[in-house]
Design a protein around this motif. Sequence first.
Motif, PDB file in Angstrom:
ATOM      1  N   LEU A  27      -1.393   5.301 -16.607  1.00  0.00           N
ATOM      2  CA  LEU A  27      -1.153   6.590 -15.951  1.00  0.00           C
ATOM      3  C   LEU A  27      -2.414   7.078 -15.242  1.00  0.00           C
ATOM      4  O   LEU A  27      -2.373   7.497 -14.078  1.00  0.00           O
ATOM      5  N   ILE A  28      -3.549   7.008 -15.932  1.00  0.00           N
ATOM      6  CA  ILE A  28      -4.802   7.481 -15.329  1.00  0.00           C
ATOM      7  C   ILE A  28      -5.166   6.595 -14.139  1.00  0.00           C
ATOM      8  O   ILE A  28      -5.639   7.078 -13.108  1.00  0.00           O
ATOM      9  N   THR A  29      -4.925   5.277 -14.250  1.00  0.00           N
ATOM     10  CA  THR A  29      -5.199   4.396 -13.118  1.00  0.00           C
ATOM     11  C   THR A  29      -4.334   4.791 -11.926  1.00  0.00           C
ATOM     12  O   THR A  29      -4.811   4.833 -10.787  1.00  0.00           O
TER      13      THR A  29
ATOM     14  N   LEU B 157      -1.003   5.348 -21.303  1.00  0.00           N
ATOM     15  CA  LEU B 157      -1.852   6.417 -20.784  1.00  0.00           C
ATOM     16  C   LEU B 157      -2.930   5.852 -19.865  1.00  0.00           C
ATOM     17  O   LEU B 157      -3.292   6.457 -18.859  1.00  0.00           O
ATOM     18  N   ALA B 158      -3.436   4.648 -20.194  1.00  0.00           N
ATOM     19  CA  ALA B 158      -4.457   4.021 -19.346  1.00  0.00           C
ATOM     20  C   ALA B 158      -3.874   3.728 -17.967  1.00  0.00           C
ATOM     21  O   ALA B 158      -4.527   3.939 -16.946  1.00  0.00           O
TER      22      ALA B 158
ATOM     23  N   LEU C 297       4.556   5.552 -15.223  1.00  0.00           N
ATOM     24  CA  LEU C 297       4.765   6.601 -14.236  1.00  0.00           C
ATOM     25  C   LEU C 297       3.825   6.322 -13.074  1.00  0.00           C
ATOM     26  O   LEU C 297       2.621   6.402 -13.206  1.00  0.00           O
TER      27      LEU C 297
ATOM     28  N   ILE D 158       5.903  14.933  -7.039  1.00  0.00           N
ATOM     29  CA  ILE D 158       6.138  15.529  -8.362  1.00  0.00           C
ATOM     30  C   ILE D 158       7.595  15.957  -8.495  1.00  0.00           C
ATOM     31  O   ILE D 158       8.233  15.722  -9.523  1.00  0.00           O
TER      32      ILE D 158
ATOM     33  N   TYR E 146      -5.572   9.537  -5.897  1.00  0.00           N
ATOM     34  CA  TYR E 146      -6.775  10.143  -5.305  1.00  0.00           C
ATOM     35  C   TYR E 146      -7.313   9.268  -4.188  1.00  0.00           C
ATOM     36  O   TYR E 146      -7.738   9.753  -3.143  1.00  0.00           O
ATOM     37  N   LEU E 147      -7.309   7.951  -4.431  1.00  0.00           N
ATOM     38  CA  LEU E 147      -7.865   7.010  -3.456  1.00  0.00           C
ATOM     39  C   LEU E 147      -7.103   7.109  -2.136  1.00  0.00           C
ATOM     40  O   LEU E 147      -7.707   7.242  -1.063  1.00  0.00           O
TER      41      LEU E 147
ATOM     42  N   ALA F 269      -4.197  -2.781  -9.055  1.00  0.00           N
ATOM     43  CA  ALA F 269      -4.454  -1.750 -10.056  1.00  0.00           C
ATOM     44  C   ALA F 269      -3.553  -1.839 -11.285  1.00  0.00           C
ATOM     45  O   ALA F 269      -3.985  -1.528 -12.381  1.00  0.00           O
TER      46      ALA F 269
ATOM     47  N   PHE G 233       2.157   7.553 -10.419  1.00  0.00           N
ATOM     48  CA  PHE G 233       1.802   8.817  -9.804  1.00  0.00           C
ATOM     49  C   PHE G 233       1.405   8.667  -8.342  1.00  0.00           C
ATOM     50  O   PHE G 233       1.359   9.633  -7.604  1.00  0.00           O
TER      51      PHE G 233
ATOM     52  N   ILE H 221      -3.232   7.714 -11.269  1.00  0.00           N
ATOM     53  CA  ILE H 221      -3.811   8.939 -10.715  1.00  0.00           C
ATOM     54  C   ILE H 221      -5.016   8.591  -9.843  1.00  0.00           C
ATOM     55  O   ILE H 221      -5.214   9.158  -8.766  1.00  0.00           O
ATOM     56  N   GLY H 222      -5.806   7.604 -10.308  1.00  0.00           N
ATOM     57  CA  GLY H 222      -6.945   7.149  -9.511  1.00  0.00           C
ATOM     58  C   GLY H 222      -6.489   6.615  -8.163  1.00  0.00           C
ATOM     59  O   GLY H 222      -7.080   6.927  -7.130  1.00  0.00           O
ATOM     60  N   VAL H 223      -5.415   5.821  -8.166  1.00  0.00           N
ATOM     61  CA  VAL H 223      -4.885   5.267  -6.910  1.00  0.00           C
ATOM     62  C   VAL H 223      -4.427   6.408  -6.002  1.00  0.00           C
ATOM     63  O   VAL H 223      -4.667   6.397  -4.789  1.00  0.00           O
TER      64      VAL H 223
END
Lengths: 362, 293
Positions: free
Chosen positions: B95-97, B92-93, B34, B225, B103-104, B82, B36, B99-101
């Motif tokens: 996915l969190i990455t 899941l790892a 996903l 979303i 935010y960045l 990334a 994000f 999300i980090g991108v």
Amino acid sequence: MKAKLLNMNKSTRSNLFTVGVIVIVYTVFQTMSTTGNMSNLLKNLLVAMCYYSIMAISLNLTVGILGQLSLGHAGFVCIGAFTSAFFSKIMVNTIDNTIIRFSLAILIGAITAGIFGVIIGVIVLRLSGDYLAIVTLAFGEIIKNVLNVIYIGYDSNGLAFSMEDTASLNLMEDGVVIIKGAQGISGTPRNANFTIAVILLILAYMIISNFINSRSGRAVMAIRDNRIAAESVGINITKYKILAFSLSAALAGVAGVLYSHNIATVQSTKFGYNMSIMILVYVVLGGMGNLRGSMIAAVILTVLPEYLRFLRDYRMLIYSIVLIAVMLYNWAPACIEWRKSHSLKDLIGTVVGKNRKEKKGA
Amino acid sequence: MSFISHLINGISLGSVYAIIALGYTMVYGIAKMLNFAHGDVIMVGGFIIFTFMSTLGLNPIVSVLIAIILCTLLGLTIERIAYKPLRRAPSLAVLITAIGVSYLLQNLALLILGADSKSFSSVISLSSLSLADGRLIISGETLVTIPLCIVIMTTLNIYIRKSKVGRAMIAVSEDKDAAVLMGINVNKTIAITFAIGSSLAAVASALMFSTYPTLSSTAGAMPGIKAFVAAVFGGIGSVPGAMIGGILLGVIEILSRAYISTELGDAIVFLVLIIVLLVKPTGILGKNIQEKV
């Protein structure tokens, strides 16, 4: 005494160790705070550290132990925060004893969030994987949006409810509006303090940890590891899934109670999917299925942004870069290779001549 | 008559969602992740068009083309830095990455362009169409958005089914290891998918901000979303599914905002999604894969 300690089973010893560490950290912080050796910045974060930790360990139950990705955890926190704040505001003159009132508020927050956990669990746990993730996200957003338009007030005639505005509640002159739509609930008694928060954190930790090591917990982990195998040995999949999910929701509700009784104002927009993601980041960074890791990650990531304030505008930028870097370092196969060939364990091993057990760092 | 006007607005908004959802659905189909950060690529696209068109005074179409090129490069860079190192990591790892991108990108935009939201001027200079003695007015943006969406969908569908690269995409999404054995360059195929998704995000940003002109660093999050919801709605991994899901979502959103409640529009959209997934757990056009022991 020593023999008794050795005879304890492994999980009890590990629990005692964690609780011991929490108590030590609590004592240090509390002493610092009462002797005035603590900055106001950190003082304001003490309760927040606890409720973010509770959110993290409760989500870890869903993500790490049950193995289902939930993106709507903030929804349960929101329910706990609103119902308990509602209760406290109504009862603030009826029940004088703060301890009794706050305990009841905690119970109400937990139970309501738990009930919502059951309802949502029954609906969503039929799905799995990314579909489950999107539906939990949807539920979180629905809870947030609905609470954003609700107006509830009371007067001598009883409660009044509206989804329009304050005026359409038709309150008498003695009426008080409690939930004001987008403004949420304000003026909740600030009953939460660091001591209560730590006690609740320890309770939440003990509940989850004991659940994991119980018969039910093993059943839940069996479902996570192989659903079909678990089903064929006679484990009731639906029952255990909903049990774990609603327990996780109820504890998120407790975190919500602390939240609303700490900052006195709750607005539903605060509990959007950004908060759910933030809790998920704690869980993943701390290690899935690892409760201690979740708590450490929650505490560090709550304190860190406040201490990075001197970076001003670059703060969140650096936060996001660190997040990406940590994820790559932890999970990229190339990095894992590199870490193996340069591991501390081997280096010490060659120097000392024997492989010492490497201490797990924070 | 107002119902028809709402319906057309809904289809127009839905077409934008459909184009964004394509980015999600193609990446999910191939890389099983996903992305994000996709919504934030839309925001970046909006800012690029805004900069070139309003600040530097370039021709709208040239600005959009520049945005398409820059967003494609951005998508490729994100994928390379990334996501590629995490290809074999747990989902899941990744996915969190992602999300980090996300935010960045948001915080970079906040730093470079400031906290005030910008007012985007429409890239479409077509005048609106007035029907039935002026009781039904269709805006120029709508007149461009809907046909463009249909053209993009058809071209993409044909491209995926007929071209060599497209068939490589299908092969990779069905079985990565078997695709490698057939001589398909998996990394290149995934990179191309990201490039297509990001260039479509730039097109979507031009259309979306022309109709809804508020541009801020978080402007991409909610459409992102919703497009993700649309992709799941239609069956994630399916290109026609993204189109159906996107348009249905847009229509439901506009109609419920108009007839039920303005504030509860999003809640109703999510409620419909839940109901659809309960009836059809893999979305409208999703394939139902039976689990085998």
